[in-house]
Design an enzyme around this catalytic site. Structure first.
Site, short mmCIF file in Angstrom:
data_model
loop_
_atom_site.label_atom_id
_atom_site.label_comp_id
_atom_site.label_asym_id
_atom_site.label_seq_id
_atom_site.Cartn_x
_atom_site.Cartn_y
_atom_site.Cartn_z
N GLN A 1 14.31 -10.42 -9.61
CA GLN A 1 14.04 -10.72 -8.20
C GLN A 1 12.55 -10.89 -8.01
OE1 GLN A 1 16.24 -8.36 -5.26
NE2 GLN A 1 14.35 -8.05 -4.09
N ASN B 1 9.61 -10.79 -4.87
CA ASN B 1 9.36 -10.39 -3.49
C ASN B 1 8.03 -10.96 -3.01
OD1 ASN B 1 11.72 -8.92 -3.56
ND2 ASN B 1 10.71 -6.96 -3.90
N HIS C 1 6.46 3.72 -2.65
CA HIS C 1 7.86 3.50 -2.97
C HIS C 1 8.16 3.75 -4.44
CE1 HIS C 1 7.67 0.47 0.61
NE2 HIS C 1 7.89 1.72 1.03
N LYS D 1 7.44 -3.48 -11.68
CA LYS D 1 6.87 -4.51 -10.81
C LYS D 1 5.60 -5.09 -11.43
CE LYS D 1 8.52 -2.10 -6.68
NZ LYS D 1 8.13 -1.36 -5.45
N HIS E 1 4.49 3.29 -6.11
CA HIS E 1 3.64 2.13 -5.83
C HIS E 1 3.34 2.02 -4.34
CE1 HIS E 1 3.04 -2.33 -5.15
NE2 HIS E 1 2.11 -2.04 -6.02
N TYR F 1 5.38 -10.25 -5.96
CA TYR F 1 5.64 -9.46 -7.16
C TYR F 1 6.98 -9.79 -7.80
CZ TYR F 1 7.16 -6.06 -3.48
OH TYR F 1 7.69 -5.44 -2.37
N ASP G 1 8.05 4.59 6.21
CA ASP G 1 6.98 5.12 5.37
C ASP G 1 6.27 6.28 6.05
OD1 ASP G 1 7.57 3.29 3.39
OD2 ASP G 1 5.99 1.88 3.94
#
Length: 202
Positions: A50, A52, A65, A75, A122, A135, A172
């Site tokens: 994937q 992002n 995260h 990542k 991260h 990313y 967050d």
């Protein structure tokens, strides 16, 4: 022929990649990700499941995260526009550097990137408006396996520029501290991470 400089961060499993740029009167050409350099540094190819993409106002903090191990999510992060401070935090229980972090200034003029292995935490902060973060992710988004820690944890004291007005999501903002997550037993275990890394290199 392209070229890539690679630097290990002080957190095992995290690296900075800086490619050579090729400017001319038309603009610039650069290869932010180069498999040969990546494999030489990390020991295995990056599986991309994937990608992002986010655009942030100055002062936006995304993170801190992490994801369950296994499978977690590695990542490879770079900056097509603007600039941000990218932070990698060792949250692997049992790691020699547990609770420590390292930070890299990532920007569009340098075209550098940060890679963080599975099990690491991260976060980033945008230093200017319209900062773009792109990313490559080794696994797809898995809501049930995704977690967060507060990026404002005073015990971590992450390097956020105090002159900026911080912008955080509600998720967050309300996330637990590292100590609270440790007590709850929800952090990745270093031994599980090492086993995962070994399987990727097999």
């Amino acid at each position: 022929m392209t070229a890539m400089q690679v630097s290990s961060l002080k957190i095992d499993g995290a690296f900075e990649f800086t490619p050579r740029s090729f400017p001319d009167d038309r603009g610039v050409f650069v290869s932010p990700y180069q498999e040969a350099a990546f494999v030489e540094a990390v020991g295995h190819p990056l599986r991309v499941a994937q990608t992002n993409h986010s655009v942030s106002r100055a002062g936006t903090i995304r993170g801190l995260h992490y994801a369950d191990v296994p499978p977690s999510q590695a990542k490879y992060v770079f900056c097509p526009r603007g600039s941000f401070i990218d932070v990698v935090v060792d949250i692997r229980v049992g790691s020699p550097t547990f609770g420590q972090w390292d930070a890299v200034l990532v920007n569009s003029s340098k075209c550098n990137a940060v890679y963080l292995s599975e099990g690491l935490g991260h976060a980033m902060i945008a230093l200017e408006d319209d900062t773009t973060m792109h990313y490559l992710c080794s696994t797809v988004y898995n809501p049930s396996g995704e977690h967060g820690l507060t990026p404002l944890d005073p015990a971590l004291d992450l390097p956020w520029p105090r002159e900026l007005e911080f912008r955080l999501s509600e998720k967050d903002t309300s996330a637990p501290t590292l100590a609270e997550a440790y007590e709850a037993g929800v952090l990745p275990r270093y031994e599980d991470c090492l086993a995962l890394y070994a399987s990727l290199k097999a």
